[in-house]
Design an enzyme around this catalytic site. Structure first.
Site, PDB file in Angstrom:
ATOM      1  CD  GLU A 107      -3.475   0.122   2.821  1.00 25.19           C
ATOM      2  OE1 GLU A 107      -3.515  -0.604   2.444  1.00 25.19           O
ATOM      3  OE2 GLU A 107      -3.553   1.488   2.771  1.00 25.19           O
ATOM      4  CB  CYS A 120       2.041   7.574   3.148  1.00 29.23           C
ATOM      5  SG  CYS A 120       2.036   6.305   4.955  1.00 29.23           S
ATOM      6  CB  CYS A 131       1.124  -2.472  16.521  1.00 30.48           C
ATOM      7  SG  CYS A 131       3.178  -1.827  16.483  1.00 30.48           S
ATOM      8  CB  CYS A 134      -1.382  -1.336  13.175  1.00 33.84           C
ATOM      9  SG  CYS A 134      -0.187  -0.963  11.705  1.00 33.84           S
ATOM     10  CB  CYS A 346      -2.869   3.130   6.845  1.00 31.45           C
ATOM     11  SG  CYS A 346      -2.308   3.303   8.464  1.00 31.45           S
TER      12      CYS A 346
HETATM   13  N1  SAH Z   1       6.504   0.826  11.552  1.00 34.14           N
HETATM   14  C1  SAH Z   1       6.720   1.809  11.734  1.00 34.14           C
HETATM   15  C2  SAH Z   1       5.308   2.611  11.142  1.00 34.14           C
HETATM   16  C3  SAH Z   1       4.605   2.574  11.006  1.00 34.14           C
HETATM   17  S1  SAH Z   1       2.369   3.305  10.265  1.00 34.14           S
HETATM   18  C4  SAH Z   1       6.206   2.743  12.881  1.00 34.14           C
HETATM   19  O1  SAH Z   1       5.620   1.592  13.826  1.00 34.14           O
HETATM   20  O2  SAH Z   1       6.052   4.108  13.766  1.00 34.14           O
HETATM   21  C5  SAH Z   1       2.449   5.558  10.766  1.00 34.14           C
HETATM   22  C6  SAH Z   1       1.936   5.267  12.241  1.00 34.14           C
HETATM   23  O3  SAH Z   1       0.963   5.134  11.932  1.00 34.14           O
HETATM   24  C7  SAH Z   1       2.854   4.422  13.517  1.00 34.14           C
HETATM   25  O4  SAH Z   1       3.109   5.495  14.627  1.00 34.14           O
HETATM   26  C8  SAH Z   1       1.495   3.811  13.430  1.00 34.14           C
HETATM   27  O5  SAH Z   1       1.336   3.350  15.348  1.00 34.14           O
HETATM   28  C9  SAH Z   1       0.319   4.596  13.023  1.00 34.14           C
HETATM   29  N2  SAH Z   1      -0.860   3.705  12.942  1.00 34.14           N
HETATM   30  C10 SAH Z   1      -1.247   2.379  12.989  1.00 34.14           C
HETATM   31  N3  SAH Z   1      -2.625   2.096  13.048  1.00 34.14           N
HETATM   32  C11 SAH Z   1      -3.159   2.693  13.346  1.00 34.14           C
HETATM   33  C12 SAH Z   1      -4.043   3.319  13.069  1.00 34.14           C
HETATM   34  N4  SAH Z   1      -4.971   2.255  13.366  1.00 34.14           N
HETATM   35  N5  SAH Z   1      -4.815   4.244  13.926  1.00 34.14           N
HETATM   36  C13 SAH Z   1      -3.458   5.853  13.975  1.00 34.14           C
HETATM   37  N6  SAH Z   1      -2.754   5.176  13.929  1.00 34.14           N
HETATM   38  C14 SAH Z   1      -2.013   3.615  13.741  1.00 34.14           C
END
Ligand code: SAH
Length: 354
Positions: A107, A120, A131, A134, A346
């Site tokens: 994506e 992005c 996580c 996520c 995302c």
């Molecule tokens: N692995 C990296 C990049 C991840 S995506 C990291 O963890 O930083 C970028 C950001 O989006 C991260 O801070 C992640 O925690 C956040 N994110 C992931 N899922 C999310 C969601 N459902 N709602 C809001 N933010 C989210």
């Protein structure tokens, strides 16, 4: 200049066996490659322009090359993906599913404003960090992306929007510091070959022991964003399983070292989950950790995903959290995710299409 076998060069073999894609190669490397194929050196610059400026997808498109040579090179890969799916939100954010050479899907998102076009990008197919909030984490990990697969995402968005990309955020699928060599090589090429300022690039990480320190040693000018998401270890471990092996204390100590070594301030990302980590006492606890730290807190109201039922806080509690941090002298902003209409959070778009 001949190709060295060092870590920053790639094996651009002209033999049909190991065909490393050309995208991501420097002008010097492309020049060496054309010369090794028996062509004059100036064809290296032509190749460089066709790959990075004209967005050539196949060598046979390069009409300035002699016809016979083009035919010989017909199946030599440049390393571009194809757009598998494209989803446009009312705010003009576009989410893409890109298909890679091995048919894996990633994506990528293009986020336009009046004076910026931000991409992005993903750094992995899937993600092993798991996580809990996520969508990507729910799907598991498949593989790291190669350097050319990272650069391709930026070129693809640039071509589709017919507009120069100004900013890049490594906030798509994957944990960039688990694929640091390819991510750093891609950043260098995006900077030198695609022309994007390092200061306009943000690398977001959940934190992997010793990797933030190692990144600092590269002395890049990129902005580091660290996904904190909790104000104490116990809460962080609940949301981020990998935090079990990496205490908040150690993570913050590494972040302090990063600031000291790079002299660049960093961003802490904090996903706000209603009733879980968004209470006044959490703001207070967070402020204590970050007092005097050259940093900025970026609050991200949770984007709902299908697999879990966390809630996004209401605007009043978001505001209260912001005020509590501000009162304690912490620089803070709220990031409202764009393109939600294109398919929830995302990672969700891919989950719904594979
Ligand atoms: N692995 C990296 C990049 C991840 S995506 C990291 O963890 O930083 C970028 C950001 O989006 C991260 O801070 C992640 O925690 C956040 N994110 C992931 N899922 C999310 C969601 N459902 N709602 C809001 N933010 C989210």
């Amino acid at each position: 200049m001949p190709l060295a076998a060092g870590e920053n060069s790639q094996n651009l073999s002209t033999q049909s066996t190991a065909k490393a894609p050309l995208l991501g190669a420097s002008l010097a490397e492309l020049t060496a490659w054309v010369e090794a194929s028996g062509q004059p050196a100036y064809r290296g610059r032509q190749l460089y322009q066709w790959i990075y400026q004209k967005g050539a997808r196949h060598l046979r498109e390069i009409t300035v090359f002699p016809k016979q040579w083009r035919e010989e090179l017909a199946d030599f890969p440049i390393g571009r993906s194809t757009i598998h799916h494209r989803s446009v939100a009312p705010d003009e954010t576009i989410k893409y599913l890109l298909k890679l050479a091995d048919n894996q899907i990633i994506e990528t998102v293009g986020i336009p404003t009046a004076d910026r076009l931000t991409v992005c990008v993903s750094s992995q197919v899937g993600c092993p960090m798991a996580c809990d909030f996520c969508a990507t984490g729910k799907g598991g990990f498949i593989r790291n992306l190669e350097k050319h697969e990272i650069i391709d995402q930026v070129l693809t968005v640039q071509e589709d929007f017919k507009r120069r990309v100004s900013h890049i955020v490594f906030m798509g699928m994957g944990e960039p510091l688990l694929n640091a060599d390819n991510v750093i090589a891609a950043i260098k090429s995006l900077n030198q070959d695609v022309g994007i300022g390092q200061r306009s690039i943000t690398l977001s990480t959940v934190g992997i022991p010793n990797r933030i320190r190692r990144l600092a040693e590269h002395q890049l000018q990129v902005t580091l964003a660290v996904s904190l998401h909790a104000s104490n270890q116990k809460l962080r471990q609940k949301l981020i399983p990998s935090a079990e092996g990496y205490t908040l204390e150690n993570l913050l100590a590494e972040c302090r070292e990063y600031v000291k070594l790079t002299k660049r301030r960093l961003t802490f990302e904090y996903v706000l989950l209603a009733g879980l980590n968004d209470l006044p006492e959490h703001a207070e606890e967070l402020a204590k950790h970050l007092r005097g730290f050259q940093s900025h807190v970026n609050l991200i109201p949770y984007n709902p995903i299908q697999e879990v039922d966390y809630q996004r806080p209401n605007p009043k509690s978001i505001q209260a959290f912001v005020s509590a941090l501000k009162q304690r002298g912490i620089a803070v902003s709220v990031r409202y995710s764009r393109g939600l209409e294109a398919d929830a959070a995302c990672g969700q778009l891919r989950a719904n299409h594979i």
